[in-house]
Design a protein around this motif. Structure first.
Motif, PDB file in Angstrom:
ATOM      1  N   UNK A  56       0.846  -1.202   0.000  1.00 21.92           N
ATOM      2  CA  UNK A  56       0.000   0.000   0.000  1.00 21.92           C
ATOM      3  C   UNK A  56       0.875   1.245   0.000  1.00 21.92           C
ATOM      4  N   UNK A  57       0.724   2.075  -1.010  1.00 20.81           N
ATOM      5  CA  UNK A  57       1.443   3.344  -1.086  1.00 20.81           C
ATOM      6  C   UNK A  57       0.457   4.472  -0.781  1.00 20.81           C
ATOM      7  N   UNK A  58       0.788   5.236   0.238  1.00 24.39           N
ATOM      8  CA  UNK A  58      -0.134   6.241   0.767  1.00 24.39           C
ATOM      9  C   UNK A  58      -0.590   7.206  -0.322  1.00 24.39           C
ATOM     10  N   UNK A  59       0.335   7.608  -1.215  1.00 24.86           N
ATOM     11  CA  UNK A  59      -0.012   8.602  -2.234  1.00 24.86           C
ATOM     12  C   UNK A  59      -1.006   8.079  -3.264  1.00 24.86           C
ATOM     13  N   UNK A  60      -1.205   6.750  -3.322  1.00 29.97           N
ATOM     14  CA  UNK A  60      -2.116   6.169  -4.299  1.00 29.97           C
ATOM     15  C   UNK A  60      -3.532   5.967  -3.751  1.00 29.97           C
ATOM     16  N   UNK A 121     -11.788   0.556  -5.617  1.00 34.80           N
ATOM     17  CA  UNK A 121     -12.365   1.334  -4.512  1.00 34.80           C
ATOM     18  C   UNK A 121     -12.374   0.501  -3.233  1.00 34.80           C
ATOM     19  N   UNK A 122     -12.766  -0.774  -3.337  1.00 34.83           N
ATOM     20  CA  UNK A 122     -12.806  -1.643  -2.159  1.00 34.83           C
ATOM     21  C   UNK A 122     -11.416  -1.865  -1.593  1.00 34.83           C
ATOM     22  N   UNK A 123     -10.419  -2.064  -2.445  1.00 30.76           N
ATOM     23  CA  UNK A 123      -9.061  -2.308  -1.968  1.00 30.76           C
ATOM     24  C   UNK A 123      -8.509  -1.100  -1.226  1.00 30.76           C
ATOM     25  N   UNK A 124      -8.930   0.097  -1.614  1.00 32.25           N
ATOM     26  CA  UNK A 124      -8.546   1.291  -0.858  1.00 32.25           C
ATOM     27  C   UNK A 124      -9.101   1.207   0.557  1.00 32.25           C
ATOM     28  N   UNK A 125     -10.363   0.785   0.666  1.00 30.17           N
ATOM     29  CA  UNK A 125     -10.958   0.607   1.990  1.00 30.17           C
ATOM     30  C   UNK A 125     -10.234  -0.489   2.762  1.00 30.17           C
ATOM     31  N   UNK A 185       4.894   0.822   6.710  1.00 23.92           N
ATOM     32  CA  UNK A 185       6.210   1.464   6.658  1.00 23.92           C
ATOM     33  C   UNK A 185       7.083   0.789   5.600  1.00 23.92           C
ATOM     34  N   UNK A 186       7.031  -0.545   5.554  1.00 21.51           N
ATOM     35  CA  UNK A 186       7.820  -1.277   4.558  1.00 21.51           C
ATOM     36  C   UNK A 186       7.420  -0.867   3.140  1.00 21.51           C
ATOM     37  N   UNK A 187       6.140  -0.689   2.907  1.00 22.00           N
ATOM     38  CA  UNK A 187       5.665  -0.327   1.565  1.00 22.00           C
ATOM     39  C   UNK A 187       6.232   1.003   1.110  1.00 22.00           C
ATOM     40  N   UNK A 188       6.411   1.939   2.045  1.00 21.59           N
ATOM     41  CA  UNK A 188       6.894   3.265   1.662  1.00 21.59           C
ATOM     42  C   UNK A 188       8.370   3.263   1.288  1.00 21.59           C
ATOM     43  N   UNK A 189       9.091   2.199   1.640  1.00 22.24           N
ATOM     44  CA  UNK A 189      10.508   2.118   1.274  1.00 22.24           C
ATOM     45  C   UNK A 189      10.712   1.799  -0.202  1.00 22.24           C
ATOM     46  N   UNK A 190       9.663   1.279  -0.843  1.00 22.37           N
ATOM     47  CA  UNK A 190       9.783   0.887  -2.244  1.00 22.37           C
ATOM     48  C   UNK A 190      10.398  -0.480  -2.448  1.00 22.37           C
ATOM     49  N   UNK A 191      10.748  -1.163  -1.365  1.00 26.42           N
ATOM     50  CA  UNK A 191      11.331  -2.494  -1.464  1.00 26.42           C
ATOM     51  C   UNK A 191      10.227  -3.531  -1.680  1.00 26.42           C
ATOM     52  N   UNK A 192      10.609  -4.690  -2.163  1.00 30.30           N
ATOM     53  CA  UNK A 192       9.685  -5.817  -2.291  1.00 30.30           C
ATOM     54  C   UNK A 192      10.283  -7.036  -1.607  1.00 30.30           C
ATOM     55  N   UNK A 193       9.438  -7.877  -1.088  1.00 30.14           N
ATOM     56  CA  UNK A 193       9.908  -9.084  -0.419  1.00 30.14           C
ATOM     57  C   UNK A 193      10.405 -10.095  -1.448  1.00 30.14           C
TER      58      UNK A 193
END
Length: 315
Positions: A56-60, A121-125, A185-193
């Motif tokens: 989840x990226x906050x800006x999206x 829309x649902x995934x945003x929720x 927090x992990x999502x905002x780093x731009x890294x992927x598992x």
């Protein structure tokens, strides 16, 4: 009955029924129920929540459509505490009045009814649903527990700031909010598992829904619903009908129209999510009522969700 409603809810009913059969036949003993509950709450749920939030990226996020949902949930939650008093039982019941089964039922239902645009829309929720509602409920529950402990005979009076600090700490360092926050927090780093790490986490998360619903059925087998059906029906009606009605009203007042509001209203009409059942077990309160309410709410949703979906098309 709407075929998309039936196809989404029937698997949930069958899983609860399978658990009920297992409980009736004695395949799962009382001690194992507590162990399974810990497994779900301490391992499977954190895996699901972390993985959901890790992308989840906050800006999206499109926050406009979900505002009515959370505003309605907040009003119902607060009203429940006012009516029932500030204690752990009220907090769990308030969560039952507002927490929808947005993943297991919501994703397939919204996808079938509203297509890809509705799913977005649902995934945003969903990306905010657990973060907002479960973290808030955990904080309220920890405050209620601290208050109850202070009121016990011989209980020391703790300064309010220290009580708030301890409750806030317990609400964050907790199997539900902590993986949500870490994942975000992990999502905002731009890294992927790496796939070797992501795949087992995904498997654990996928196991959460089915096992949690089977657990509802197992607990239901030993729950005297005959004594709980009126209260359970009241909970189900608040969740399945009052919640979406309030979302629709607030959304209309906020100027929302069309598909975004329709998705939020249908999401609010979804039955009580299994997380509420786990909270009732974790905090040892209202377990019989919540178990019965999840079952009644899910069964009732076969009718109520169809009605809400039909009415929502005019929004």
């Amino acid at each position: 009955m709407n075929s998309s409603v039936l196809s989404s809810l029937l698997p949930v009913v069958l899983l609860i029924g399978a658990g009920f059969l297992a409980g009736r036949r004695g395949w799962v003993t009382g001690g194992a129920v507590r162990d399974l509950s810990n497994l779900i709450f301490l391992l499977l749920a954190p895996a699901l929540l972390f993985r959901t939030m890790s992308t989840v990226h906050v800006e999206q996020l499109r926050l406009g459509p979900v505002a009515a949902y959370f505003l309605a949930a907040g009003l119902i939650f607060a009203a429940t505490l006012v009516v029932r008093g500030f204690n752990r039982t009220s907090a769990v019941i308030a969560l039952a009045n507002t927490f929808s089964n947005t993943v297991m039922i919501g994703i397939p239902l919204i996808g079938l009814a509203f297509g890809p645009e509705g799913t977005v829309v649902l995934l945003t929720l969903i990306s905010l649903h657990s973060l907002v509602l479960l973290t808030s409920a955990t904080l309220v529950l920890e405050l209620a527990v601290a208050r109850e402990q202070a009121r016990q005979p011989g209980g020391a009076r703790t300064p309010i700031l220290r009580t708030l600090a301890r409750a806030f700490y317990n609400a964050i360092v907790h199997p539900v909010p902590l993986p949500i926050i870490v994942g975000l927090v992990f999502a905002q780093t731009g890294l992927t598992l790496p796939e070797s790490v992501d795949k087992p986490i995904a498997w654990l998360g996928q196991a959460f829904g089915p096992i949690a619903l089977v657990m509802v059925g197992i607990t239901l087998a030993s729950t005297p619903i005959g004594h709980q059906w009126r209260a359970a029906l009241s909970q189900a009606l608040i969740k399945n009908l009052a919640h979406p009605a309030l979302v629709a009203l607030l959304g209309w007042l906020l100027g929302l129209r069309g598909l975004p509001l329709q998705v939020m209203v249908v999401a609010a009409a979804l039955p009580i999510g299994a997380n509420v059942f786990l909270f009732s077990q974790r905090y040892k309160t209202a377990e019989d009522l919540v178990t019965a309410s999840v079952a009644v709410s899910t069964a009732l949703a076969l009718v109520t969700v169809s009605v809400v979906m039909a009415l929502a098309t005019s929004l």
